[in-house]
Enzyme design. Structure first.
Site, PDB file in Angstrom:
ATOM      1  N   THR A  13       6.006  40.684  39.017  1.00  0.00           N
ATOM      2  CA  THR A  13       7.492  40.007  39.349  1.00  0.00           C
ATOM      3  C   THR A  13       7.604  38.529  39.150  1.00  0.00           C
ATOM      4  OG1 THR A  13       7.872  41.952  40.946  1.00  0.00           O
ATOM      5  CG2 THR A  13       9.000  40.015  41.111  1.00  0.00           C
ATOM      6  N   ASP A  58       3.126  45.196  34.753  1.00  0.00           N
ATOM      7  CA  ASP A  58       3.518  45.506  35.932  1.00  0.00           C
ATOM      8  C   ASP A  58       2.301  45.997  36.478  1.00  0.00           C
ATOM      9  OD1 ASP A  58       4.333  47.256  38.265  1.00  0.00           O
ATOM     10  OD2 ASP A  58       6.474  47.039  37.644  1.00  0.00           O
ATOM     11  N   SER A  59       1.950  45.476  37.901  1.00  0.00           N
ATOM     12  CA  SER A  59       0.631  45.860  38.318  1.00  0.00           C
ATOM     13  C   SER A  59       0.384  47.308  38.507  1.00  0.00           C
ATOM     14  CB  SER A  59       0.094  44.869  39.538  1.00  0.00           C
ATOM     15  OG  SER A  59       0.698  45.423  40.596  1.00  0.00           O
ATOM     16  N   THR A  90       2.384  42.566  42.721  1.00  0.00           N
ATOM     17  CA  THR A  90       2.097  42.679  44.158  1.00  0.00           C
ATOM     18  C   THR A  90       1.532  44.327  44.497  1.00  0.00           C
ATOM     19  OG1 THR A  90       4.258  43.429  44.883  1.00  0.00           O
ATOM     20  CG2 THR A  90       3.639  40.790  45.033  1.00  0.00           C
ATOM     21  N   ASP A  91       2.040  45.111  43.494  1.00  0.00           N
ATOM     22  CA  ASP A  91       1.805  46.519  44.166  1.00  0.00           C
ATOM     23  C   ASP A  91       0.339  46.747  43.938  1.00  0.00           C
ATOM     24  OD1 ASP A  91       4.375  46.945  44.011  1.00  0.00           O
ATOM     25  OD2 ASP A  91       4.484  48.037  42.105  1.00  0.00           O
ATOM     26  N   THR A 274     -10.174  54.900  57.929  1.00  0.00           N
ATOM     27  CA  THR A 274      -9.220  55.404  58.372  1.00  0.00           C
ATOM     28  C   THR A 274      -7.679  55.462  57.888  1.00  0.00           C
ATOM     29  OG1 THR A 274      -8.068  55.168  60.713  1.00  0.00           O
ATOM     30  CG2 THR A 274      -9.442  53.455  59.725  1.00  0.00           C
ATOM     31  N   GLN A 275      -6.789  56.063  58.090  1.00  0.00           N
ATOM     32  CA  GLN A 275      -5.362  55.948  57.831  1.00  0.00           C
ATOM     33  C   GLN A 275      -4.842  54.926  58.572  1.00  0.00           C
ATOM     34  OE1 GLN A 275      -3.418  59.925  57.887  1.00  0.00           O
ATOM     35  NE2 GLN A 275      -4.803  60.632  56.595  1.00  0.00           N
ATOM     36  N   CYS A 276      -5.300  54.585  59.884  1.00  0.00           N
ATOM     37  CA  CYS A 276      -4.646  53.537  60.565  1.00  0.00           C
ATOM     38  C   CYS A 276      -4.744  52.153  60.113  1.00  0.00           C
ATOM     39  CB  CYS A 276      -5.356  53.524  62.017  1.00  0.00           C
ATOM     40  SG  CYS A 276      -5.247  54.897  62.889  1.00  0.00           S
TER      41      CYS A 276
HETATM   42  N1  ASP Z   1       5.946  46.116  40.615  1.00  0.00           N
HETATM   43  C1  ASP Z   1       5.459  44.803  40.568  1.00  0.00           C
HETATM   44  C2  ASP Z   1       4.225  44.666  40.290  1.00  0.00           C
HETATM   45  O1  ASP Z   1       3.270  45.208  40.870  1.00  0.00           O
HETATM   46  C3  ASP Z   1       5.947  44.199  41.864  1.00  0.00           C
HETATM   47  C4  ASP Z   1       5.607  42.894  42.196  1.00  0.00           C
HETATM   48  O2  ASP Z   1       5.006  42.360  41.492  1.00  0.00           O
HETATM   49  O3  ASP Z   1       6.046  42.534  43.100  1.00  0.00           O
HETATM   50  O4  ASP Z   1       3.838  44.236  39.078  1.00  0.00           O
END
Ligand code: ASP
Length: 339
Positions: A13, A58-59, A90-91, A274-276
């Site tokens: 992004t 896009d990650s 971020t993904d 763990t899922q926690c």
């Molecule tokens: N879909 C985007 C990515 O991971 C989201 C982001 O960058 O915030 O490339």
């Protein structure tokens, strides 16, 4: 001397532009925008060189082969720069941060992943602060590890998880304190930072990640033996089992336990996490955990699922046999676990 930082721009992004069909990365656009930011020309900001990748991703499209490309890029440029920033979506940033932490062996310079929830092209954005602070940390603070900087926190990369889809403090490292906080001042907790590799002539090397079949599975009430058996079929070599609480699973489900046992007997490495968000696996605490241990499942302690998965990839790529992978999965290699 003014420090010089290498910026590997992989996509995400942060550098996207609003096009007819939605946000998408565009070649040259991020660099153009950064060039027009007066604050990046200030004397307190290091010099930087941006390397834009051929395919800006896009990650969500990142694959293990891309992790290796990034590690090789850092290795190629290692001697010429004081620090490294990886601009990333971020993904899957927490996966890439974990993978790089394992792959970059004997790292003695900062490698900081960052990105943003709002693109730099928007008037109100988090990209500006994230880039500026990441540049300052990479240049002026001796943090010789793979980190993730986002919002106000500098996190150990192999401890980080994405905790918010929309918030600007999108990452955290629930089982390890932040290595630093960027408030009015940037404050680094040096006692938490990994030591610089010694002796100083130990050189950076990379352990490439290759094509190995590993997987992660979040268990849920109603999971059938057949389902897990299907996943565990060859050629699968390793599985991160995201179990309940301190690492518990449905011990009364004999099909489920048998499928795990058959797979570990064949040498499949199954790691209990763990899922926690907080806390650690304590596999012997309940009968429901002990049953997994008896089926040959090993403890992943307080590792994130991201760290456990990328560590499996890394260890199988080193050519280790199943028994060695099991042993090393339970050892702390890069500060990814407390055991
Ligand atoms: N879909 C985007 C990515 O991971 C989201 C982001 O960058 O915030 O490339």
């Amino acid at each position: 001397m003014r420090k010089h930082i290498y910026i590997a721009y992989t996509g995400g992004t942060i550098g996207m532009r609003k096009l007819q069909y939605g946000y998408a990365p565009e070649r040259g656009y991020l660099e153009q925008q950064m060039a027009t930011m007066p604050e990046l020309h200030d004397a307190t900001i290091p010099a930087y060189t941006i390397h834009e990748y051929d395919e800006l991703l896009d990650s969500a499209n990142m694959m293990p082969a891309h992790w290796t490309l990034i590690a090789e890029d850092i290795e190629r440029n290692y001697q010429d720069y004081d620090g490294f920033i990886v601009l990333h979506g971020t993904d899957t940033m927490a996966y890439t941060a974990s993978a790089l932490a394992f792959m970059l062996q004997h790292l003695a310079k900062p490698v900081i992943l960052t990105g943003s929830q709002i693109p730099l092209c928007e008037v109100r954005n988090d990209a500006r602060e994230n880039i500026i602070t990441a540049l300052m940390i990479a240049a002026d603070y001796p943090v010789p590890e793979v980190c993730l900087f986002f919002g106000s926190k500098l996190l150990r990369g192999c401890r980080a998880v994405k905790v918010s889809a929309t918030g600007l403090e999108a990452f955290d490292s629930p089982n390890f304190p932040p290595l630093g906080i960027a408030g009015v001042n940037i404050s680094i907790k040096h006692h938490l930072v990994l030591p610089t590799p010694t002796p100083p002539d130990v050189k950076l090397s990379i352990g490439k990640i290759g094509d190995h079949v590993v997987a992660a599975l979040r268990i849920f009430p109603g999971i059938s033996g057949k389902m897990i058996e299907n996943i565990l079929h060859p050629p699968l070599k390793g599985l991160v089992l995201e179990a309940y609480g301190v690492g518990n699973g449905p011990e009364q489900n004999t099909g489920f336990i048998k499928a795990l046992k058959d797979a570990t007997d064949r040498g499949v490495v199954i790691v209990d996490t763990t899922q926690c968000l907080y806390g650690t696996v304590a596999i012997q605490e309940y009968a429901t955990g002990s049953a997994l241990a008896e089926a040959g499942v090993i403890s992943g302690y307080d590792m994130t699922a991201e760290a456990a998965l990328t560590k499996l990839f890394y260890l199988f790529s080193r050519g280790y046999a199943s028994e060695q992978v099991k042993q090393l999965m339970q050892q702390n290699l890069r500060g990814e676990m407390t055991n």
